[in-house]
Design an enzyme around this catalytic site. Structure first.
Site, PDB file in Angstrom:
ATOM      1  N   HIS A 144      -2.822   7.326   6.909  1.00  0.00           N
ATOM      2  CA  HIS A 144      -1.841   8.285   6.380  1.00  0.00           C
ATOM      3  C   HIS A 144      -2.525   9.561   5.887  1.00  0.00           C
ATOM      4  O   HIS A 144      -1.940  10.643   5.954  1.00  0.00           O
ATOM      5  CB  HIS A 144      -1.034   7.675   5.230  1.00  0.00           C
ATOM      6  CG  HIS A 144       0.109   6.838   5.682  1.00  0.00           C
ATOM      7  ND1 HIS A 144       1.127   7.312   6.478  1.00  0.00           N
ATOM      8  CD2 HIS A 144       0.405   5.535   5.432  1.00  0.00           C
ATOM      9  CE1 HIS A 144       1.997   6.348   6.699  1.00  0.00           C
ATOM     10  NE2 HIS A 144       1.581   5.250   6.094  1.00  0.00           N
ATOM     11  N   CYS A 172       5.846  -0.009   7.579  1.00  0.00           N
ATOM     12  CA  CYS A 172       5.478   1.177   6.808  1.00  0.00           C
ATOM     13  C   CYS A 172       6.686   1.637   6.003  1.00  0.00           C
ATOM     14  O   CYS A 172       7.803   1.703   6.531  1.00  0.00           O
ATOM     15  CB  CYS A 172       5.014   2.281   7.762  1.00  0.00           C
ATOM     16  SG  CYS A 172       4.493   3.791   6.927  1.00  0.00           S
ATOM     17  N   LEU A 173       6.456   1.963   4.743  1.00  0.00           N
ATOM     18  CA  LEU A 173       7.538   2.453   3.891  1.00  0.00           C
ATOM     19  C   LEU A 173       8.122   3.768   4.406  1.00  0.00           C
ATOM     20  O   LEU A 173       9.273   4.083   4.125  1.00  0.00           O
ATOM     21  CB  LEU A 173       7.046   2.621   2.454  1.00  0.00           C
ATOM     22  CG  LEU A 173       6.595   1.335   1.752  1.00  0.00           C
ATOM     23  CD1 LEU A 173       5.989   1.649   0.395  1.00  0.00           C
ATOM     24  CD2 LEU A 173       7.749   0.358   1.627  1.00  0.00           C
ATOM     25  N   GLN A 175       2.766   9.960   1.433  1.00  0.00           N
ATOM     26  CA  GLN A 175       4.056   9.285   1.545  1.00  0.00           C
ATOM     27  C   GLN A 175       4.996   9.636   0.396  1.00  0.00           C
ATOM     28  O   GLN A 175       6.194   9.354   0.480  1.00  0.00           O
ATOM     29  CB  GLN A 175       3.870   7.768   1.605  1.00  0.00           C
ATOM     30  CG  GLN A 175       3.229   7.295   2.887  1.00  0.00           C
ATOM     31  CD  GLN A 175       3.115   5.796   2.889  1.00  0.00           C
ATOM     32  OE1 GLN A 175       2.164   5.249   2.343  1.00  0.00           O
ATOM     33  NE2 GLN A 175       4.095   5.139   3.494  1.00  0.00           N
ATOM     34  N   HIS A 191      -4.603   1.178   7.295  1.00  0.00           N
ATOM     35  CA  HIS A 191      -3.260   1.738   7.442  1.00  0.00           C
ATOM     36  C   HIS A 191      -3.062   2.905   6.465  1.00  0.00           C
ATOM     37  O   HIS A 191      -2.609   3.982   6.865  1.00  0.00           O
ATOM     38  CB  HIS A 191      -2.224   0.631   7.180  1.00  0.00           C
ATOM     39  CG  HIS A 191      -0.812   1.083   7.250  1.00  0.00           C
ATOM     40  ND1 HIS A 191       0.019   0.728   8.281  1.00  0.00           N
ATOM     41  CD2 HIS A 191      -0.070   1.844   6.419  1.00  0.00           C
ATOM     42  CE1 HIS A 191       1.219   1.263   8.082  1.00  0.00           C
ATOM     43  NE2 HIS A 191       1.188   1.941   6.948  1.00  0.00           N
ATOM     44  N   GLU A 192      -3.414   2.688   5.191  1.00  0.00           N
ATOM     45  CA  GLU A 192      -3.218   3.744   4.188  1.00  0.00           C
ATOM     46  C   GLU A 192      -4.158   4.918   4.435  1.00  0.00           C
ATOM     47  O   GLU A 192      -3.766   6.075   4.300  1.00  0.00           O
ATOM     48  CB  GLU A 192      -3.395   3.186   2.774  1.00  0.00           C
ATOM     49  CG  GLU A 192      -2.397   2.113   2.392  1.00  0.00           C
ATOM     50  CD  GLU A 192      -0.946   2.465   2.644  1.00  0.00           C
ATOM     51  OE1 GLU A 192      -0.569   3.651   2.538  1.00  0.00           O
ATOM     52  OE2 GLU A 192      -0.161   1.552   2.962  1.00  0.00           O
ATOM     53  N   GLY A 209       0.836  -1.187   0.000  1.00  0.00           N
ATOM     54  CA  GLY A 209       0.000   0.000   0.000  1.00  0.00           C
ATOM     55  C   GLY A 209       0.871   1.238   0.000  1.00  0.00           C
ATOM     56  O   GLY A 209       2.014   1.205   0.492  1.00  0.00           O
TER      57      GLY A 209
END
Length: 167
Positions: free
Chosen positions: A136, A90-91, A52, A132-133, A47
């Site tokens: 953000h 997480c990226l 991000q 999660h996304e 994702g």
């Protein structure tokens, strides 16, 4: 297409509420979606939210099985009261994982890349990724959802512990 730089935790673009996207079909949005898709594949993620990649917009991509899905201006709602705890990474916070409790099932809706209304329900990993996304887009990291920070660790240490013989 281009691989985009991923914002790291602490950058202001990740800390506020992202803006609604007025026209998901614009050329600018098409380019952004293409670039985000390439970035997601390159990073090996499941994702990726627009903040991000330094874009404060209500947009994210996620893998739904083998399909890469796009959701503009998403709305996510829990279905029922059941929750599950699972490890998340997480990226934007490379090298760490934490155990996060989230609703097991969610309903989602928004617009696809053609500007059409789309909706569905998700459970398991798909429900987790959607939540999660979407977090953000509201300036929330999975760390902020953790109830027990002793369940946070570096990927290498967690892998070492998982591989150790059980006594």
């Amino acid at each position: 297409m281009a691989i985009l730089k991923i914002a790291r935790m602490g950058h202001p673009v990740l800390l506020g509420r992202a803006q609604e996207v007025a026209d998901p079909t614009s050329e600018e949005m098409r380019r952004l979606v293409d670039d985000m898709a390439e970035t997601l594949v390159d990073a090996g993620g499941i994702g990726l939210a627009a903040p991000q990649v330094y874009q404060p917009l209500r947009l994210f991509l996620w893998r739904d099985g083998n399909e890469l899905r796009v959701l503009f201006n998403p709305e996510i709602e829990p279905l029922g009261t059941e929750t599950d705890a699972a490890w998340e990474g997480c990226l934007s916070i490379p090298g760490l994982r934490g155990r996060v409790e989230r609703p097991s099932r969610v309903a989602w809706r928004g617009l696809d890349e053609e500007g059409r209304e789309v909706s569905g329900e998700a459970s398991g990993i798909a429900a987790r990724v959607l939540q999660h996304e979407n977090d953000h887009l509201d300036g929330i990291f999975y760390l902020m959802r953790m109830q027990d920070l002793s369940m946070l660790g570096f990927n290498e240490e967690l892998a070492r512990l998982a591989a150790a013989p059980q006594s």
